[in-house]
Design a protein around this motif. Sequence first.
Motif, PDB file in Angstrom:
ATOM      1  N   UNK A  31       0.843  -1.193   0.000  1.00  0.00           N
ATOM      2  CA  UNK A  31       0.000   0.000   0.000  1.00  0.00           C
ATOM      3  C   UNK A  31       0.877   1.242   0.000  1.00  0.00           C
ATOM      4  N   UNK A  32       0.370   2.300  -0.644  1.00  0.00           N
ATOM      5  CA  UNK A  32       1.087   3.574  -0.659  1.00  0.00           C
ATOM      6  C   UNK A  32       0.098   4.686  -0.419  1.00  0.00           C
ATOM      7  N   UNK A  33       0.566   5.697   0.261  1.00  0.00           N
ATOM      8  CA  UNK A  33      -0.267   6.881   0.460  1.00  0.00           C
ATOM      9  C   UNK A  33      -1.218   6.746   1.617  1.00  0.00           C
ATOM     10  N   UNK A  34      -1.410   7.824   2.365  1.00  0.00           N
ATOM     11  CA  UNK A  34      -2.397   7.850   3.427  1.00  0.00           C
ATOM     12  C   UNK A  34      -3.740   8.137   2.801  1.00  0.00           C
ATOM     13  N   UNK A  35      -4.796   7.598   3.401  1.00  0.00           N
ATOM     14  CA  UNK A  35      -6.119   7.936   2.900  1.00  0.00           C
ATOM     15  C   UNK A  35      -7.046   8.152   4.081  1.00  0.00           C
ATOM     16  N   UNK A  36      -7.870   9.149   3.966  1.00  0.00           N
ATOM     17  CA  UNK A  36      -8.778   9.464   5.050  1.00  0.00           C
ATOM     18  C   UNK A  36      -9.846   8.388   5.160  1.00  0.00           C
ATOM     19  N   UNK A  37     -10.445   8.279   6.345  1.00  0.00           N
ATOM     20  CA  UNK A  37     -11.457   7.253   6.527  1.00  0.00           C
ATOM     21  C   UNK A  37     -12.835   7.740   6.135  1.00  0.00           C
ATOM     22  N   UNK A  38     -12.966   8.949   5.619  1.00  0.00           N
ATOM     23  CA  UNK A  38     -14.245   9.457   5.144  1.00  0.00           C
ATOM     24  C   UNK A  38     -14.110   9.791   3.664  1.00  0.00           C
ATOM     25  N   UNK A  39     -14.435   8.843   2.754  1.00  0.00           N
ATOM     26  CA  UNK A  39     -14.243   9.078   1.326  1.00  0.00           C
ATOM     27  C   UNK A  39     -14.906  10.348   0.830  1.00  0.00           C
ATOM     28  N   UNK A  40     -16.103  10.672   1.346  1.00  0.00           N
ATOM     29  CA  UNK A  40     -16.783  11.892   0.911  1.00  0.00           C
ATOM     30  C   UNK A  40     -15.990  13.130   1.248  1.00  0.00           C
ATOM     31  N   UNK A  41     -15.411  13.160   2.468  1.00  0.00           N
ATOM     32  CA  UNK A  41     -14.607  14.305   2.869  1.00  0.00           C
ATOM     33  C   UNK A  41     -13.345  14.391   2.016  1.00  0.00           C
ATOM     34  N   UNK A  42     -12.758  13.222   1.699  1.00  0.00           N
ATOM     35  CA  UNK A  42     -11.553  13.215   0.880  1.00  0.00           C
ATOM     36  C   UNK A  42     -11.858  13.791  -0.497  1.00  0.00           C
ATOM     37  N   UNK A 140      -3.838  24.069   3.084  1.00  0.00           N
ATOM     38  CA  UNK A 140      -5.293  24.190   3.180  1.00  0.00           C
ATOM     39  C   UNK A 140      -5.903  22.900   3.691  1.00  0.00           C
ATOM     40  N   UNK A 141      -6.730  23.001   4.728  1.00  0.00           N
ATOM     41  CA  UNK A 141      -7.443  21.857   5.286  1.00  0.00           C
ATOM     42  C   UNK A 141      -8.939  22.107   5.127  1.00  0.00           C
ATOM     43  N   UNK A 142      -9.602  21.304   4.301  1.00  0.00           N
ATOM     44  CA  UNK A 142     -11.033  21.492   4.059  1.00  0.00           C
ATOM     45  C   UNK A 142     -11.896  20.835   5.132  1.00  0.00           C
ATOM     46  N   UNK A 143     -11.314  19.883   5.870  1.00  0.00           N
ATOM     47  CA  UNK A 143     -12.089  19.122   6.843  1.00  0.00           C
ATOM     48  C   UNK A 143     -12.553  19.924   8.033  1.00  0.00           C
ATOM     49  N   UNK A 144     -13.651  19.446   8.646  1.00  0.00           N
ATOM     50  CA  UNK A 144     -14.202  20.107   9.829  1.00  0.00           C
ATOM     51  C   UNK A 144     -14.140  19.218  11.056  1.00  0.00           C
ATOM     52  N   UNK A 145     -13.577  18.023  10.908  1.00  0.00           N
ATOM     53  CA  UNK A 145     -13.612  17.078  12.016  1.00  0.00           C
ATOM     54  C   UNK A 145     -12.373  17.055  12.879  1.00  0.00           C
ATOM     55  N   UNK A 146     -11.214  17.405  12.318  1.00  0.00           N
ATOM     56  CA  UNK A 146      -9.960  17.312  13.055  1.00  0.00           C
ATOM     57  C   UNK A 146      -9.270  18.669  13.060  1.00  0.00           C
ATOM     58  N   UNK A 147      -9.027  19.197  14.240  1.00  0.00           N
ATOM     59  CA  UNK A 147      -8.321  20.461  14.363  1.00  0.00           C
ATOM     60  C   UNK A 147      -6.836  20.227  14.126  1.00  0.00           C
TER      61      UNK A 147
END
Length: 387
Positions: A31-42, A140-147
């Motif tokens: 596996x390569x690359x980190x991926x968020x656990x919320x595909x919609x947010x990604x 730039x961080x578009x997410x609203x879940x993690x500060x």
Amino acid sequence: MNDTHSNLGASGAKRWMNCPGSTTLIKALGQTGDREDEPGFRTDGSIAHAGAAVCLETGADAWELIGDTYEVEGQHRPFTGALVEAVQVYVAFCRCITGPGDQVFVEHRFECLELHPDFRGTTDYGVANHNTKTLRIVDYKNGAGILVEAGDNPQAKYYARGLLQHPDLADMEFVEWTIVQPNIPWAPGGPIRSAACSVQELFRWADETLLPAMRSTDKTLTMGDWCRFCPAMLTCPATSSTYRAMATAGENPVHMSTQALDLEYSMIEAVQMRMKKLRDEAFRRALTGHAEFQSFKLVQQRSDRVFKDGAEARFRAELGDKAFSSPKLLTPAAMEKVSATAKTLVKAWSHTPDTGFTLAPRSDKRVEVKPQPASAIFAKALLSLDE
């Protein structure tokens, strides 16, 4: 921005330094690359980054991009109005810190193979002022879940170190990094947070902390908030064993020692991350019809009845104030109890919205949903066209 071509993504640098065994595990799994656990947010984040880059390169404002499409994970996705406000905050800040004659880098990919084979990434925005010898990067961080804190941010410092390998930036003496996170306006310090150091300090950090962690052959697996974006989360022996141990633990927390409680509580976040990944994967397989499970099933999500457009005026005309619990219209269930006329009106003027699917235990009374394969849906669509 997440880099699917690299071993470092949203929290890779932090993971390298705190969980040295993760690198070996990820490579072993191919596996390569980190991926968020919320595909919609990604997906939203990728579209936001793509749109912001267009704004910074063309001078456009975010609202002008509504309806434009960008390729994300092999599909064309639209830039929607929901992204405008946050993206514009980021774009405006980047423009604010950029002056005449500054050297600008937009979504700049770098590879520092001379430092490490995996040292690569993409800097969202960089601006170099050769008069003040200062490089400023913006993440730039578009997410609203993690500060995301600016402070001693290893990802931002990693990106700054990577960009400083550019031959035009050999004269830089100072570096500043800024986190722009518009969807968390309540963050201490506001949605735009910065930190800085000298280039000499940054290079020392990379040489003494980052690169040794990247080169480490230590296979120790350590759980923490960095697990969230790790692609090996579901197969990691550390998270798997901890999850099972906590799931089968029989000791009442009331009777635990302070030390035992402290230890178990420190693992809660990683266990919750694993639970969410398990739910997401189970839901994906059930929804696509690729698996049938013994302990749970796919069902229609419960929803309450709601009134149709125009219902309020009709109920006011027919029932007057009896239809209201000041100042709002009664719920459909409460309205049915007003009178026989009200019950008839509810039947005509209410409906149960479709809120999608969810997973439920096999014992749930709701009927199991059997999703159709995509090929069957396509064939049915073609048949309806023929008719």
